[in-house]
Design a protein around this motif. Structure first.
Motif, short mmCIF file in Angstrom:
data_model
loop_
_atom_site.label_atom_id
_atom_site.label_comp_id
_atom_site.label_asym_id
_atom_site.label_seq_id
_atom_site.Cartn_x
_atom_site.Cartn_y
_atom_site.Cartn_z
N ILE A 269 0.88 -1.17 0.00
CA ILE A 269 0.00 0.00 0.00
C ILE A 269 0.92 1.21 0.00
O ILE A 269 1.93 1.24 0.71
N ALA A 270 0.60 2.23 -0.80
CA ALA A 270 1.54 3.35 -0.89
C ALA A 270 0.81 4.65 -1.19
O ALA A 270 -0.35 4.66 -1.61
N THR A 271 1.55 5.73 -0.98
CA THR A 271 1.11 7.07 -1.36
C THR A 271 2.20 7.66 -2.25
O THR A 271 3.37 7.70 -1.87
N TYR A 272 1.79 8.10 -3.43
CA TYR A 272 2.72 8.73 -4.38
C TYR A 272 2.57 10.24 -4.27
O TYR A 272 1.46 10.78 -4.32
N VAL A 273 3.71 10.93 -4.10
CA VAL A 273 3.69 12.40 -3.99
C VAL A 273 4.76 12.95 -4.93
O VAL A 273 5.92 12.53 -4.88
N ASN A 274 4.37 13.91 -5.79
CA ASN A 274 5.36 14.59 -6.62
C ASN A 274 5.56 16.01 -6.11
O ASN A 274 5.12 16.37 -5.01
N LYS A 275 6.20 16.84 -6.91
CA LYS A 275 6.55 18.19 -6.45
C LYS A 275 5.33 19.08 -6.19
O LYS A 275 5.44 20.10 -5.51
N SER A 276 4.19 18.70 -6.75
CA SER A 276 2.98 19.48 -6.47
C SER A 276 2.45 19.22 -5.07
O SER A 276 1.56 19.93 -4.60
N LEU A 277 2.99 18.18 -4.41
CA LEU A 277 2.66 17.82 -3.01
C LEU A 277 1.20 17.40 -2.85
O LEU A 277 0.64 17.51 -1.76
N GLN A 278 0.59 16.89 -3.92
CA GLN A 278 -0.77 16.37 -3.83
C GLN A 278 -0.71 14.84 -3.71
O GLN A 278 -0.38 14.16 -4.68
N PRO A 279 -0.98 14.28 -2.54
CA PRO A 279 -0.85 12.83 -2.34
C PRO A 279 -1.82 12.05 -3.23
O PRO A 279 -2.98 12.43 -3.40
N GLU A 280 -1.34 10.95 -3.79
CA GLU A 280 -2.17 10.06 -4.60
C GLU A 280 -2.07 8.67 -4.01
O GLU A 280 -1.00 8.06 -4.00
N GLU A 281 -3.18 8.18 -3.49
CA GLU A 281 -3.19 6.92 -2.76
C GLU A 281 -3.23 5.73 -3.73
O GLU A 281 -3.99 5.74 -4.70
N ILE A 282 -2.42 4.74 -3.43
CA ILE A 282 -2.46 3.47 -4.17
C ILE A 282 -2.92 2.42 -3.17
O ILE A 282 -2.19 2.09 -2.22
N PRO A 283 -4.12 1.89 -3.33
CA PRO A 283 -4.66 0.94 -2.33
C PRO A 283 -3.94 -0.39 -2.39
O PRO A 283 -3.06 -0.62 -3.23
N LEU A 284 -4.32 -1.29 -1.49
CA LEU A 284 -3.71 -2.61 -1.41
C LEU A 284 -3.67 -3.26 -2.79
O LEU A 284 -4.69 -3.44 -3.44
N SER A 285 -2.46 -3.59 -3.24
CA SER A 285 -2.25 -4.16 -4.57
C SER A 285 -1.08 -5.14 -4.49
O SER A 285 -0.27 -5.10 -3.55
N SER A 286 -0.99 -5.99 -5.48
CA SER A 286 0.23 -6.78 -5.60
C SER A 286 1.37 -5.82 -5.89
O SER A 286 1.17 -4.71 -6.41
N LYS A 287 2.58 -6.21 -5.56
CA LYS A 287 3.71 -5.30 -5.78
C LYS A 287 3.93 -5.02 -7.26
O LYS A 287 4.36 -3.93 -7.64
N LYS A 288 3.59 -5.98 -8.12
CA LYS A 288 3.69 -5.75 -9.57
C LYS A 288 2.68 -4.70 -10.01
O LYS A 288 3.01 -3.78 -10.78
N ASP A 289 1.44 -4.80 -9.54
CA ASP A 289 0.42 -3.81 -9.92
C ASP A 289 0.78 -2.43 -9.37
O ASP A 289 0.60 -1.42 -10.05
N LEU A 290 1.29 -2.41 -8.16
CA LEU A 290 1.69 -1.13 -7.58
C LEU A 290 2.84 -0.52 -8.38
O LEU A 290 2.86 0.69 -8.63
N ALA A 291 3.76 -1.37 -8.82
CA ALA A 291 4.88 -0.88 -9.64
C ALA A 291 4.37 -0.24 -10.92
O ALA A 291 4.85 0.83 -11.34
N LEU A 292 3.39 -0.88 -11.57
CA LEU A 292 2.84 -0.32 -12.81
C LEU A 292 2.14 1.00 -12.56
O LEU A 292 2.24 1.93 -13.38
#
Length: 405
Positions: free
Chosen positions: A367-390
């Motif tokens: 499970i992860a949160t992706y944040v770029n320089k705009s500082l707007q968090p984008e949640e990635i829900p529970l996924s396989s690590k391959k799906d999360l990588a994509l």
């Protein structure tokens, strides 16, 4: 394929310029929007008026002939083009492009365009085989320019051999086939991606070491996904129990934080996207022992020293790279992750709350949160690590296109 494509046709000064007339006509008939740009010498072989009539567009020759004061002509055409075709391409025009020389409108425009450039050489057989011409063509190929090889036969100079401009139909088919192949090669085609994965081990003595719970699964998933999306991938892996990796991925195995630091820096400059997902030791024993330390009465104190911060050093060094870090946190993950993003000059960060169920080390999911320089968090829900990588790579491709680099 050519319908509504904006095609810049560059015509340089060779006798084969007459074939460019047929090429202009066939591109126009195929539905392309064609603008012809000639060198001054090319205009001595074919009149610009011929190309104007065939393309139904003005012909460009003089850099300083600015017809519209609202635009700089060569930049406007460079930005307008989807595809650039240089036919015929003389030894002189190839040499200029390979050496960054911009002394006329065509050479200036070619340096400014971001379009795919296709080069169709035409020259004497001995000129085509000259070491300087071969060197220039190899340089352009390394820069992802595309060559349409000349045919062999009777040349205008009287020689028989390789150097005759390819026929217009063949030039068009080559461009179409290459454009089609690019579309199916994935959004990372042509990009180089560097990924670090797994833990490091910091030795105490021949039988003991410090390490962490990272298995490398996330980093390996990122490397595999990047390869599937068309990238050329280098994977720097710490000591992990993962043997399977795509055979076309360059794998560099390391053990210590120092070795990983060196491997990442050795490969950093040549890569476009760098993802540091490895869990690198922050500290290592200050003193190590070549013989096993024997058990003794009382406590054993080991003095630790800081390892080099790989991510921060890459952030200080980066120029064109899109640099992504990972932050494994247990308390205030978003706050600490954003702080790391800014402090280490990253373009994005993937934040894990490793205490969450289904996330973190050793698991096949994340499970992860992706944040770029705009500082707007984008949640990635529970996924396989391959799906999360994509999903992470999808965000990176988007951010690079959007200019968040």
């Amino acid at each position: 394929m050519m319908e509504n494509k904006n095609i810049l046709l560059g015509v340089s000064g060779g006798i084969a310029a007459y074939k460019a007339c047929a090429l202009t006509s066939k591109l126009t008939q195929a539905g392309a929007n064609v603008r012809v740009m000639m060198t001054e010498n090319a205009s001595k072989f074919v009149s610009p008026l011929t190309f104007q009539a065939l393309s139904r567009n003005p012909v460009y020759i003089d850099t300083f002939d600015e017809k519209n004061p609202q635009k700089i002509a060569h930049i406007d055409v460079a930005d307008w083009a989807d595809i650039a075709i240089i036919a015929p391409a003389t030894a002189n025009s190839i040499g200029k492009l390979a050496n960054g020389i911009a002394d006329d409108m065509l050479s200036t425009t070619l340096l400014a365009t971001q379009a795919d450039v296709y080069i169709a050489p035409a020259m004497n057989v001995h000129m085509y085989a000259h070491p300087a011409v071969i060197k220039n063509m190899k340089q352009l190929e390394e820069w992802n320019y595309h060559f349409i090889e000349p045919g062999a036969g009777f040349l205008a100079c009287g020689y028989v051999g390789k150097g005759r401009l390819e026929e217009p139909e063949s030039i068009i088919n080559t461009v179409i086939n290459h454009q089609n192949s690019q579309q199916i090669r994935g959004p990372l085609y042509g990009k180089k991606v560097l990924v670090s994965a797994g833990p490091t081990r910091e030795q105490i003595d021949p039988v003991r070491f410090f390490t962490n719970r990272s298995t490398g699964k996330m980093g390996f998933a990122l490397a595999e996904a990047a390869k599937e999306l068309g990238a050329e991938v280098t994977l720097v892996a710490g000591p992990v129990n993962i043997d399977s990796v795509n055979s076309t991925i360059k794998r560099i195995d390391v053990i210590t934080a120092e070795q990983m630091f060196q491997a990442m820096h050795d490969n950093f400059s040549e890569n476009d996207i760098v993802i540091k997902s490895a869990a690198v030791a922050d500290y290592r024993p200050k003193n190590t022992f070549v013989e096993k330390m024997k058990k003794q009465p009382g406590d054993w104190k080991i003095e630790m020293e800081r390892t080099q911060d790989i991510l921060q050093s890459l952030g200080a060094e980066k120029n064109h790279q899109f640099l992504v870090g990972f932050a494994a946190e247990t308390t205030n993950p978003l706050e600490y992750g954003v702080e790391k993003l800014q402090k280490k000059n990253l373009d994005a960060i993937v934040i894990n709350n490793v205490s969450a169920h289904g996330a973190g080390f050793e698991s096949d999911t994340n499970i992860a949160t992706y944040v770029n320089k705009s500082l707007q968090p984008e949640e990635i829900p529970l996924s396989s690590k391959k799906d999360l990588a994509l999903q992470v790579l999808g965000f990176i491709v988007r951010d690079m296109k959007d200019g968040k680099l």
